[in-house]
Design a protein around this motif. Structure first.
Motif, PDB file in Angstrom:
ATOM      1  N   TYR A   2      -6.879  -9.347  -4.086  1.00 41.10           N
ATOM      2  CA  TYR A   2      -6.039 -10.465  -4.517  1.00 41.10           C
ATOM      3  C   TYR A   2      -4.629 -10.444  -3.940  1.00 41.10           C
ATOM      4  O   TYR A   2      -3.894 -11.413  -4.098  1.00 41.10           O
ATOM      5  CB  TYR A   2      -5.914 -10.475  -6.051  1.00 41.10           C
ATOM      6  N   GLY A   3      -4.240  -9.324  -3.333  1.00 39.25           N
ATOM      7  CA  GLY A   3      -2.852  -9.192  -2.916  1.00 39.25           C
ATOM      8  C   GLY A   3      -2.004  -8.651  -4.056  1.00 39.25           C
ATOM      9  O   GLY A   3      -2.528  -8.264  -5.114  1.00 39.25           O
ATOM     10  N   PRO A   4      -0.690  -8.635  -3.905  1.00 42.01           N
ATOM     11  CA  PRO A   4       0.192  -8.081  -4.948  1.00 42.01           C
ATOM     12  C   PRO A   4       0.312  -9.005  -6.152  1.00 42.01           C
ATOM     13  O   PRO A   4       1.290  -9.729  -6.308  1.00 42.01           O
ATOM     14  CB  PRO A   4       1.530  -7.921  -4.214  1.00 42.01           C
ATOM     15  N   ASN A   5      -0.683  -8.977  -7.016  1.00 42.27           N
ATOM     16  CA  ASN A   5      -0.708  -9.863  -8.179  1.00 42.27           C
ATOM     17  C   ASN A   5      -0.398  -9.089  -9.455  1.00 42.27           C
ATOM     18  O   ASN A   5       0.020  -7.926  -9.415  1.00 42.27           O
ATOM     19  CB  ASN A   5      -2.062 -10.563  -8.283  1.00 42.27           C
ATOM     20  N   GLU A   6      -0.614  -9.712 -10.610  1.00 41.41           N
ATOM     21  CA  GLU A   6      -0.296  -9.086 -11.893  1.00 41.41           C
ATOM     22  C   GLU A   6      -1.085  -7.804 -12.115  1.00 41.41           C
ATOM     23  O   GLU A   6      -0.561  -6.833 -12.680  1.00 41.41           O
ATOM     24  CB  GLU A   6      -0.584 -10.070 -13.031  1.00 41.41           C
ATOM     25  N   ARG A   7      -2.330  -7.806 -11.714  1.00 43.64           N
ATOM     26  CA  ARG A   7      -3.170  -6.623 -11.914  1.00 43.64           C
ATOM     27  C   ARG A   7      -2.622  -5.431 -11.138  1.00 43.64           C
ATOM     28  O   ARG A   7      -2.584  -4.303 -11.659  1.00 43.64           O
ATOM     29  CB  ARG A   7      -4.598  -6.956 -11.471  1.00 43.64           C
ATOM     30  N   TYR A   8      -2.185  -5.664  -9.928  1.00 42.85           N
ATOM     31  CA  TYR A   8      -1.597  -4.617  -9.090  1.00 42.85           C
ATOM     32  C   TYR A   8      -0.339  -4.048  -9.746  1.00 42.85           C
ATOM     33  O   TYR A   8      -0.187  -2.825  -9.865  1.00 42.85           O
ATOM     34  CB  TYR A   8      -1.284  -5.196  -7.709  1.00 42.85           C
ATOM     35  N   PHE A   9       0.559  -4.914 -10.196  1.00 43.86           N
ATOM     36  CA  PHE A   9       1.804  -4.449 -10.792  1.00 43.86           C
ATOM     37  C   PHE A   9       1.572  -3.819 -12.168  1.00 43.86           C
ATOM     38  O   PHE A   9       2.326  -2.930 -12.586  1.00 43.86           O
ATOM     39  CB  PHE A   9       2.809  -5.600 -10.884  1.00 43.86           C
ATOM     40  N   PHE A  10       0.531  -4.251 -12.865  1.00 46.53           N
ATOM     41  CA  PHE A  10       0.187  -3.607 -14.133  1.00 46.53           C
ATOM     42  C   PHE A  10      -0.254  -2.165 -13.896  1.00 46.53           C
ATOM     43  O   PHE A  10       0.094  -1.259 -14.676  1.00 46.53           O
ATOM     44  CB  PHE A  10      -0.923  -4.386 -14.842  1.00 46.53           C
ATOM     45  N   ASP A  11      -1.016  -1.940 -12.827  1.00 46.26           N
ATOM     46  CA  ASP A  11      -1.425  -0.575 -12.491  1.00 46.26           C
ATOM     47  C   ASP A  11      -0.214   0.278 -12.123  1.00 46.26           C
ATOM     48  O   ASP A  11      -0.149   1.463 -12.485  1.00 46.26           O
ATOM     49  CB  ASP A  11      -2.432  -0.596 -11.334  1.00 46.26           C
ATOM     50  N   ILE A  12       0.743  -0.285 -11.407  1.00 47.29           N
ATOM     51  CA  ILE A  12       1.975   0.437 -11.083  1.00 47.29           C
ATOM     52  C   ILE A  12       2.719   0.818 -12.372  1.00 47.29           C
ATOM     53  O   ILE A  12       3.152   1.967 -12.550  1.00 47.29           O
ATOM     54  CB  ILE A  12       2.890  -0.414 -10.174  1.00 47.29           C
ATOM     55  N   LEU A  13       2.851  -0.164 -13.269  1.00 47.09           N
ATOM     56  CA  LEU A  13       3.546   0.084 -14.534  1.00 47.09           C
ATOM     57  C   LEU A  13       2.837   1.161 -15.344  1.00 47.09           C
ATOM     58  O   LEU A  13       3.490   2.027 -15.954  1.00 47.09           O
ATOM     59  CB  LEU A  13       3.633  -1.221 -15.334  1.00 47.09           C
ATOM     60  N   SER A  14       1.505   1.128 -15.357  1.00 53.26           N
ATOM     61  CA  SER A  14       0.728   2.133 -16.100  1.00 53.26           C
ATOM     62  C   SER A  14       0.998   3.528 -15.565  1.00 53.26           C
ATOM     63  O   SER A  14       1.213   4.480 -16.335  1.00 53.26           O
ATOM     64  CB  SER A  14      -0.764   1.814 -16.014  1.00 53.26           C
ATOM     65  N   ILE A  65      -7.023   4.128 -12.411  1.00 54.04           N
ATOM     66  CA  ILE A  65      -5.878   3.221 -12.289  1.00 54.04           C
ATOM     67  C   ILE A  65      -5.445   3.109 -10.828  1.00 54.04           C
ATOM     68  O   ILE A  65      -5.182   2.009 -10.320  1.00 54.04           O
ATOM     69  CB  ILE A  65      -4.711   3.711 -13.160  1.00 54.04           C
ATOM     70  N   ILE A  66      -5.373   4.245 -10.139  1.00 52.75           N
ATOM     71  CA  ILE A  66      -4.987   4.228  -8.720  1.00 52.75           C
ATOM     72  C   ILE A  66      -6.041   3.500  -7.890  1.00 52.75           C
ATOM     73  O   ILE A  66      -5.721   2.662  -7.043  1.00 52.75           O
ATOM     74  CB  ILE A  66      -4.770   5.663  -8.205  1.00 52.75           C
ATOM     75  N   THR A  67      -7.317   3.811  -8.137  1.00 53.31           N
ATOM     76  CA  THR A  67      -8.404   3.131  -7.437  1.00 53.31           C
ATOM     77  C   THR A  67      -8.349   1.626  -7.664  1.00 53.31           C
ATOM     78  O   THR A  67      -8.490   0.829  -6.724  1.00 53.31           O
ATOM     79  CB  THR A  67      -9.764   3.683  -7.904  1.00 53.31           C
ATOM     80  N   ASP A  68      -8.130   1.238  -8.916  1.00 48.85           N
ATOM     81  CA  ASP A  68      -8.080  -0.180  -9.259  1.00 48.85           C
ATOM     82  C   ASP A  68      -6.890  -0.867  -8.590  1.00 48.85           C
ATOM     83  O   ASP A  68      -6.990  -2.024  -8.181  1.00 48.85           O
ATOM     84  CB  ASP A  68      -7.990  -0.346 -10.772  1.00 48.85           C
ATOM     85  N   GLY A  69      -5.768  -0.160  -8.468  1.00 48.63           N
ATOM     86  CA  GLY A  69      -4.592  -0.731  -7.813  1.00 48.63           C
ATOM     87  C   GLY A  69      -4.855  -1.070  -6.356  1.00 48.63           C
ATOM     88  O   GLY A  69      -4.496  -2.159  -5.880  1.00 48.63           O
ATOM     89  N   TYR A  70      -5.495  -0.147  -5.642  1.00 45.26           N
ATOM     90  CA  TYR A  70      -5.845  -0.416  -4.243  1.00 45.26           C
ATOM     91  C   TYR A  70      -6.845  -1.568  -4.135  1.00 45.26           C
ATOM     92  O   TYR A  70      -6.729  -2.428  -3.256  1.00 45.26           O
ATOM     93  CB  TYR A  70      -6.448   0.837  -3.598  1.00 45.26           C
ATOM     94  N   TYR A  71      -7.819  -1.566  -5.053  1.00 48.06           N
ATOM     95  CA  TYR A  71      -8.828  -2.625  -5.022  1.00 48.06           C
ATOM     96  C   TYR A  71      -8.193  -3.981  -5.300  1.00 48.06           C
ATOM     97  O   TYR A  71      -8.472  -4.972  -4.611  1.00 48.06           O
ATOM     98  CB  TYR A  71      -9.923  -2.328  -6.049  1.00 48.06           C
ATOM     99  N   ALA A  72      -7.336  -4.052  -6.316  1.00 50.68           N
ATOM    100  CA  ALA A  72      -6.675  -5.312  -6.662  1.00 50.68           C
ATOM    101  C   ALA A  72      -5.817  -5.813  -5.508  1.00 50.68           C
ATOM    102  O   ALA A  72      -5.780  -7.011  -5.216  1.00 50.68           O
ATOM    103  CB  ALA A  72      -5.820  -5.122  -7.919  1.00 50.68           C
ATOM    104  N   LEU A  73      -5.141  -4.888  -4.835  1.00 50.20           N
ATOM    105  CA  LEU A  73      -4.272  -5.273  -3.720  1.00 50.20           C
ATOM    106  C   LEU A  73      -5.081  -5.824  -2.564  1.00 50.20           C
ATOM    107  O   LEU A  73      -4.712  -6.837  -1.951  1.00 50.20           O
ATOM    108  CB  LEU A  73      -3.453  -4.058  -3.271  1.00 50.20           C
ATOM    109  N   ILE A  89       0.842  -1.197   0.000  1.00 49.73           N
ATOM    110  CA  ILE A  89       0.000   0.000   0.000  1.00 49.73           C
ATOM    111  C   ILE A  89       0.872   1.240   0.000  1.00 49.73           C
ATOM    112  O   ILE A  89       0.622   2.207  -0.731  1.00 49.73           O
ATOM    113  CB  ILE A  89      -0.941   0.000   1.227  1.00 49.73           C
ATOM    114  N   ILE A  90       1.914   1.240   0.826  1.00 47.45           N
ATOM    115  CA  ILE A  90       2.834   2.379   0.887  1.00 47.45           C
ATOM    116  C   ILE A  90       3.530   2.572  -0.459  1.00 47.45           C
ATOM    117  O   ILE A  90       3.644   3.703  -0.958  1.00 47.45           O
ATOM    118  CB  ILE A  90       3.872   2.165   2.006  1.00 47.45           C
ATOM    119  N   LEU A  91       3.989   1.474  -1.061  1.00 48.90           N
ATOM    120  CA  LEU A  91       4.643   1.558  -2.368  1.00 48.90           C
ATOM    121  C   LEU A  91       3.707   2.145  -3.408  1.00 48.90           C
ATOM    122  O   LEU A  91       4.090   3.059  -4.170  1.00 48.90           O
ATOM    123  CB  LEU A  91       5.099   0.159  -2.801  1.00 48.90           C
ATOM    124  N   PHE A  92       2.481   1.659  -3.449  1.00 42.60           N
ATOM    125  CA  PHE A  92       1.537   2.125  -4.460  1.00 42.60           C
ATOM    126  C   PHE A  92       1.176   3.593  -4.228  1.00 42.60           C
ATOM    127  O   PHE A  92       1.043   4.365  -5.190  1.00 42.60           O
ATOM    128  CB  PHE A  92       0.274   1.260  -4.432  1.00 42.60           C
TER     129      PHE A  92
END
Length: 361
Positions: free
Chosen positions: A325-337, A314-322, A244-247
C-alpha cells in the motif's frame, strides 16, 4: 570518538557474533532464494478455483462479487470463481477438491466466511485476498478501480513474506550485539565490568557509547543483508526505499532495546542470554511466517492478539504494508508499535540497571 572506534574494533573481532548477526541472515536468504526461485519461473499460472455462495440479502455481497469478478477476468486472472445457490453445494466442491476454498455469505451485514479443508499456497493466497478486501472495506477504499487485478498480480509476491520475516529476524538478532556489549560493562558479569564499576568515569556515558556502537554495528549488518538481497538475489522490495530504510532503522532500534532488556533482566551466563534471544526471535519469526506464510495467516485469523504483540510479526507486517500500500496508516501504526514496545523495554532496563548495587567486587 576513540572509544567508539575501539568498541567497534572489539565487536568486529567477535567472530561468533559477526557470524550470527551478519553471515547467518545472508546464508538463510540465499537458501530462501534457492528454494523459491523456481516459483517465479514456473509454468503459466493457473487461476485458483473458489466456490462462492450467492446471497443478495448480504449488504457486502455486491461489492465482493464485483472484486471477485475483476480478479477472475482476463489473461492474468488470479481467481476462477464459480457461484452456487447453497452452502452445501459450495462446501462439497471444497471437499471434492474441485475448489480450494468456499466463500460463504450469511447474515446481512457480516463479512463472508472462508471455508477450507486443508492448508496450501492456494488457500493462503485466497485467505490473503479476502483479508485485504475486508481491511480495504473497513478503511473505506473504493473498489471501482479495474487495475486491482494487475496490481495484485505484479506487486504481491507470496514468497516475500519469507524475506520480510528474514529482515525481522536480522533486526532482532542485533540484540545479541547489545547484550554482549552491555555485559562487558556489568560488574556482575565480567572482569571488565568490575573495572568499569570502580573507574572514575561516567557510567552513563560508557553505557550509551556501548549501545551506540551496537546500533551502528547492527545497521551495518542490515545494510549488507539488504544490499545482498537487492543487488545479488534481485529481490524487489518496491520503490519506497526511504521508508524501507526508516522502518529498518526503527526495527534495529527495537532489537537494541530487546538486547538491553535481556542483558539487564536475566542474571545468567552470556550463552544463556543468547539462547533466550534466539528462542524468542525464532518463535516470533515462526509465527510471522518465516517457515511458511500459512502460519502467519493462521495466527492472524485464529489468535490475532499474538502477532499484534509479536515484534517479528510487526516488523514483517510493516514491510508487507509498505510494499503493498505504500506508507499508509498500517505502516505508521507498526512503527508506533515498535517504538512503544521498545520504549517500555528500555525504561524497564534503565530502572533495573540504575538500582544495581554490589556488596563487593
Amino acid at each position: 570518538m576513540k572509544r567508539l572506534l575501539y568498541n567497534l574494533k572489539i565487536t568486529f573481532k567477535n567472530k561468533e557474533l559477526i557470524f550470527w548477526t551478519f553471515a547467518f541472515p545472508i546464508i538463510l536468504g540465499t537458501l530462501f532464494y534457492a528454494a523459491f526461485s523456481n516459483i517465479k519461473t514456473a509454468k503459466e499460472y493457473e487461476p485458483i478455483k473458489i466456490a462462492v455462495v450467492k446471497n443478495e440479502n448480504n449488504q457486502l455481497y455486491p461489492a465482493y462479487t464485483q472484486i471477485l469478478k475483476t480478479l477472475s477476468e482476463g489473461d492474468g486472472r488470479i481467481l476462477d470463481a464459480t457461484y452456487y445457490d447453497s452452502k452445501d453445494e459450495a462446501t462439497a466442491q471444497v471437499h471434492d477438491d474441485n475448489a480450494s476454498s468456499a466463500v460463504i455469505f450469511e447474515n446481512e451485514k457480516d463479512f463472508p466466511e472462508l471455508i477450507v479443508e486443508k492448508s496450501g499456497i492456494n488457500q493462503t493466497i485466497v485467505q490473503n485476498i479476502m483479508t485485504e478486501i475486508e481491511q480495504a472495506m473497513i478503511a473505506g477504499r473504493p473498489f471501482d478501480n479495474p487495475e486491482i487485478k494487475n496490481t495484485y498480480k505484479t506487486d504481491y509476491e507470496f514468497t516475500m513474506i519469507e524475506y520480510y520475516s528474514l529482515l525481522a529476524m536480522a533486526c532482532l538478532y542485533g540484540g545479541m550485539i547489545a547484550t554482549k556489549a552491555l555485559d562487558k560493562n556489568l560488574a556482575n558479569m565480567t572482569a571488565s565490568g568490575k573495572r568499569v564499576a570502580v573507574a572514575a568515569v561516567s557510567k552513563t556515558k560508557i553505557v550509551l557509547g556501548t549501545l551506540l556502537t551496537s546500533y551502528i554495528t547492527q545497521l551495518i549488518g542490515l545494510a549488507l543483508l539488504f544490499s545482498y538481497m537487492t543487488l545479488i538475489l534481485r529481490i524487489d522490495f518496491g520503490a519506497n526505499l526511504p521508508y524501507i530504510i526508516l522502518f529498518t532503522a526503527i526495527g534495529a532500534l527495537f532489537g537494541l532495546a530487546l538486547g538491553t532488556f535481556v542483558s539487564a533482566v536475566f542474571k545468567t551466563k552470556e550463552d544463556n542470554k543468547d539462547g533466550i534471544l534466539t528462542a524468542f526471535t525464532m518463535i516470533g519469526c515462526f509465527f510471522a511466517g518465516m517457515m511458511g506464510p500459512q502460519m502467519k495467516y493462521l495466527i492472524d485469523s485464529s489468535v490475532p492478539i499474538v502477532n499484534k504483540l509479536n515484534p517479528s510479526a510487526i516488523i514483517t507486517d510493516g514491510y508487507y504494508a509498505l510494499s503493498t500500500y505504500g506508507p499508509n496508516e498500517r505502516y505508521f501504526f507498526d512503527i508506533l508499535s515498535l517504538l512503544i514496545f521498545g520504549g517500555v523495554l528500555s525504561v524497564i532496563s534503565i530502572l533495573i540497571l540504575r538500582r544495581q548495587k554490589y556488596d563487593n567486587l
